[in-house]
Design a protein around this motif. Structure first.
Motif, short mmCIF file in Angstrom:
data_model
loop_
_atom_site.label_atom_id
_atom_site.label_comp_id
_atom_site.label_asym_id
_atom_site.label_seq_id
_atom_site.Cartn_x
_atom_site.Cartn_y
_atom_site.Cartn_z
N UNK A 75 -46.76 21.24 39.60
CA UNK A 75 -47.34 21.85 38.40
C UNK A 75 -48.77 22.31 38.67
N UNK A 76 -49.53 21.52 39.45
CA UNK A 76 -50.90 21.92 39.81
C UNK A 76 -50.88 23.22 40.59
N UNK A 77 -49.94 23.31 41.54
CA UNK A 77 -49.84 24.51 42.37
C UNK A 77 -49.42 25.71 41.53
N UNK A 78 -48.48 25.52 40.65
CA UNK A 78 -48.03 26.61 39.77
C UNK A 78 -49.20 27.08 38.90
N UNK A 79 -50.00 26.16 38.41
CA UNK A 79 -51.11 26.51 37.52
C UNK A 79 -52.16 27.38 38.20
N UNK A 80 -52.45 27.13 39.47
CA UNK A 80 -53.51 27.90 40.14
C UNK A 80 -52.97 29.07 40.94
N UNK A 81 -51.74 28.99 41.40
CA UNK A 81 -51.16 30.06 42.21
C UNK A 81 -51.45 29.88 43.68
N UNK A 82 -50.71 30.61 44.49
CA UNK A 82 -50.80 30.43 45.94
C UNK A 82 -52.14 30.89 46.51
N UNK A 83 -52.68 32.01 46.02
CA UNK A 83 -53.93 32.53 46.59
C UNK A 83 -55.09 31.59 46.27
N UNK A 84 -55.18 31.14 45.02
CA UNK A 84 -56.28 30.22 44.65
C UNK A 84 -56.14 28.90 45.39
N UNK A 85 -54.93 28.40 45.55
CA UNK A 85 -54.74 27.15 46.30
C UNK A 85 -55.20 27.33 47.75
N UNK A 124 -46.58 30.04 53.00
CA UNK A 124 -45.83 28.82 52.69
C UNK A 124 -46.01 28.42 51.23
N UNK A 125 -47.24 28.55 50.73
CA UNK A 125 -47.49 28.21 49.32
C UNK A 125 -46.72 29.14 48.39
N UNK A 126 -46.73 30.43 48.71
CA UNK A 126 -45.98 31.38 47.89
C UNK A 126 -44.49 31.09 47.98
N UNK A 127 -44.01 30.79 49.17
CA UNK A 127 -42.60 30.43 49.33
C UNK A 127 -42.24 29.17 48.55
N UNK A 128 -43.17 28.21 48.51
CA UNK A 128 -42.92 26.99 47.74
C UNK A 128 -42.79 27.32 46.25
N UNK A 129 -43.62 28.24 45.79
CA UNK A 129 -43.55 28.62 44.37
C UNK A 129 -42.26 29.39 44.06
N UNK A 130 -41.79 30.17 45.03
CA UNK A 130 -40.58 30.97 44.82
C UNK A 130 -39.32 30.26 45.29
N UNK A 131 -39.49 29.05 45.84
CA UNK A 131 -38.39 28.25 46.39
C UNK A 131 -37.60 29.02 47.45
N UNK A 132 -38.35 29.60 48.40
CA UNK A 132 -37.71 30.26 49.54
C UNK A 132 -38.51 29.92 50.79
N UNK A 133 -37.90 30.08 51.95
CA UNK A 133 -38.60 29.85 53.20
C UNK A 133 -39.72 30.87 53.33
N UNK A 134 -40.86 30.45 53.84
CA UNK A 134 -42.02 31.35 53.90
C UNK A 134 -41.76 32.59 54.73
N UNK A 135 -40.87 32.51 55.71
CA UNK A 135 -40.57 33.68 56.54
C UNK A 135 -39.67 34.68 55.83
N UNK A 136 -39.11 34.28 54.69
CA UNK A 136 -38.24 35.18 53.92
C UNK A 136 -39.00 35.96 52.85
#
Length: 125
Positions: free
Chosen positions: A26-36, A54-66
């Motif tokens: 929830x903390x990560x979702x609140x700030x977003x990948x760039x701010x984190x 990787x942070x963006x992939x975690x938010x989108x629930x996909x592998x970062x290379x995808x």
């Protein structure tokens, strides 16, 4: 992260995130990948751009290379904008722009001789 393990977030990344106050998904979702990512950099850690992906992939629930190339480009633009607002590192002046000077001889034609040019051309003495 203290809750369920998030995709793409290994032990080192999780430790960095905890140290900058991001302890849950929830903390990560609140700030977003760039701010984190920026918080991790401002804390003095030296993450690669793979952490941003990787942070963006975690938010989108996909592998970062995808992550699609278009989204990676958007993340880079957002990162560059955020990084431009950072103050210069302490104890070191901000880097000045690099300029190149071209010197021409008085005739206005060809450039002046370089330091390693010999006046007789390509002759070996």
């Amino acid at each position: 992260m203290s809750t369920a393990k998030m995709r793409n977030i290994g032990p080192k990344s999780a430790a960095w995130l905890r140290q900058v106050g991001l302890r849950t998904q929830e903390d990560l979702v609140a700030v977003g990948s760039v701010e984190a990512f920026m918080r991790v950099k401002r804390a003095g850690f030296r993450p690669s751009l793979n952490l941003l992906y990787a942070l963006e992939g975690a938010l989108l629930d996909c592998h970062w290379q995808q992550l699609p190339e278009e989204r990676r480009g958007e993340l880079l633009v957002a990162y560059d904008a955020a990084a431009a607002l950072l103050p210069p590192p302490r104890g070191r002046p901000a880097a000045a722009p690099v300029t190149t000077t071209h010197v021409q001889d008085d005739d206005g034609g060809a450039p002046a001789m370089n330091l390693f040019d010999s006046p007789g051309g390509d002759q070996d003495d």
